[in-house]
Scaffold this motif. Structure first.
Motif, PDB file in Angstrom:
ATOM      1  N   MET A   1       0.739  -1.198  -0.385  1.00 24.24           N
ATOM      2  CA  MET A   1       0.302   0.107  -0.193  1.00 24.24           C
ATOM      3  C   MET A   1       0.935   1.533  -0.499  1.00 24.24           C
ATOM      4  O   MET A   1       2.075   1.703   0.702  1.00 24.24           O
ATOM      5  N   SER A   2       0.485   2.208  -0.775  1.00 25.46           N
ATOM      6  CA  SER A   2       1.602   3.662  -0.754  1.00 25.46           C
ATOM      7  C   SER A   2       0.831   4.224  -0.292  1.00 25.46           C
ATOM      8  O   SER A   2      -0.325   4.693  -0.164  1.00 25.46           O
ATOM      9  N   THR A   3       1.815   5.375   0.142  1.00 22.04           N
ATOM     10  CA  THR A   3       1.042   6.279   0.982  1.00 22.04           C
ATOM     11  C   THR A   3       0.829   7.244   0.024  1.00 22.04           C
ATOM     12  O   THR A   3       1.496   7.819  -0.678  1.00 22.04           O
ATOM     13  N   ALA A   4      -0.091   8.278   0.509  1.00 22.60           N
ATOM     14  CA  ALA A   4      -0.382   9.587  -0.625  1.00 22.60           C
ATOM     15  C   ALA A   4      -0.082  10.640  -0.322  1.00 22.60           C
ATOM     16  O   ALA A   4       0.560  10.625   0.773  1.00 22.60           O
ATOM     17  N   VAL A   5       0.780  11.762  -1.213  1.00 18.33           N
ATOM     18  CA  VAL A   5       2.098  12.534  -1.536  1.00 18.33           C
ATOM     19  C   VAL A   5       0.550  13.982  -0.456  1.00 18.33           C
ATOM     20  O   VAL A   5      -0.359  13.971  -1.386  1.00 18.33           O
ATOM     21  N   ILE A   6       0.495  13.988   0.490  1.00 20.54           N
ATOM     22  CA  ILE A   6       0.000  15.115   1.192  1.00 20.54           C
ATOM     23  C   ILE A   6       0.530  16.303   0.769  1.00 20.54           C
ATOM     24  O   ILE A   6      -0.333  17.921   0.866  1.00 20.54           O
ATOM     25  N   ALA A   7       1.352  16.619   1.277  1.00 13.34           N
ATOM     26  CA  ALA A   7       2.607  18.391   1.334  1.00 13.34           C
ATOM     27  C   ALA A   7       3.645  17.674   0.994  1.00 13.34           C
ATOM     28  O   ALA A   7       4.078  16.685   0.917  1.00 13.34           O
ATOM     29  N   ARG A   8       4.774  18.885   0.928  1.00 10.77           N
ATOM     30  CA  ARG A   8       5.936  18.549   0.313  1.00 10.77           C
ATOM     31  C   ARG A   8       6.288  19.910   1.261  1.00 10.77           C
ATOM     32  O   ARG A   8       5.729  20.351   1.820  1.00 10.77           O
ATOM     33  N   CYS A   9       8.170  19.259   1.071  1.00  9.85           N
ATOM     34  CA  CYS A   9       8.851  20.225   2.378  1.00  9.85           C
ATOM     35  C   CYS A   9       8.777  21.851   1.567  1.00  9.85           C
ATOM     36  O   CYS A   9       8.901  21.868   0.483  1.00  9.85           O
ATOM     37  N   SER A  10       8.599  23.004   2.401  1.00 10.52           N
ATOM     38  CA  SER A  10       8.417  24.163   1.627  1.00 10.52           C
ATOM     39  C   SER A  10      10.237  24.475   1.330  1.00 10.52           C
ATOM     40  O   SER A  10      10.407  25.160   0.720  1.00 10.52           O
TER      41      SER A  10
END
Length: 115
Positions: A1-10
Motif C-alpha cells: 500500500m503506497s502512502t498518498a502525497v499530502i504535502a511537500r517540504c517548503s
C-alpha cells in the motif's frame, strides 16, 4: 500500500512520502532533513552575522533562475493550503465576512477569490 502525497517540504520540496517527518505550520511544511540543516546553520552562524534576504546575496544569474521554479512551487502549495483552510472554515459555518476579515480583505474579495 503506497502512502498518498499530502504535502511537500517548503524548503526542499520533498513530498511527505520521501521523508521521515514532515512538520506542518500555517500553510508551510518542513522535513526532518531541513530541520537538521537549519540546526547546523544556526549553530554555526556567528552572532554578529547580518540578516539579509536570500535574493540580496551576491549570486550568479544561473542560481537565481534555478530558484524561480522552487519558489513558484512553494507559492502554489501555500495557495492550495490557503484554499483548503478557507474550505474548512466554510464547512465549519464560517461566513465570507469572517473569512474576509481574517484575511484582511472584504467579504466580496474573499468570496470572489475562494468561492
Amino acid at each position: 500500500m503506497s502512502t498518498a502525497v499530502i504535502a511537500r517540504c517548503s524548503f526542499c520540496a520533498k513530498p511527505n512520502t520521501d521523508v521521515e517527518v514532515l512538520v506542518g505550520g500555517p500553510g508551510v511544511f518542513i522535513c526532518d532533513g531541513c530541520v537538521r540543516l537549519c540546526v547546523t546553520v544556526i549553530e554555526g552562524k556567528p552572532a554578529d552575522a547580518p540578516m539579509i534576504a536570500p535574493w540580496e546575496h551576491d549570486i550568479p544569474l544561473e542560481q537565481v533562475l534555478q530558484n524561480l521554479a522552487p519558489v513558484s512551487a512553494a507559492s502554489s502549495q501555500v495557495q492550495e493550503n490557503l484554499a483548503a483552510w478557507v474550505g474548512k472554515a466554510r464547512a465549519l459555518g464560517g461566513t465570507w465576512s469572517q473569512i474576509g476579515e481574517a484575511l484582511g480583505m472584504t467579504r466580496q474579495s474573499a468570496w470572489e477569490r475562494f468561492a
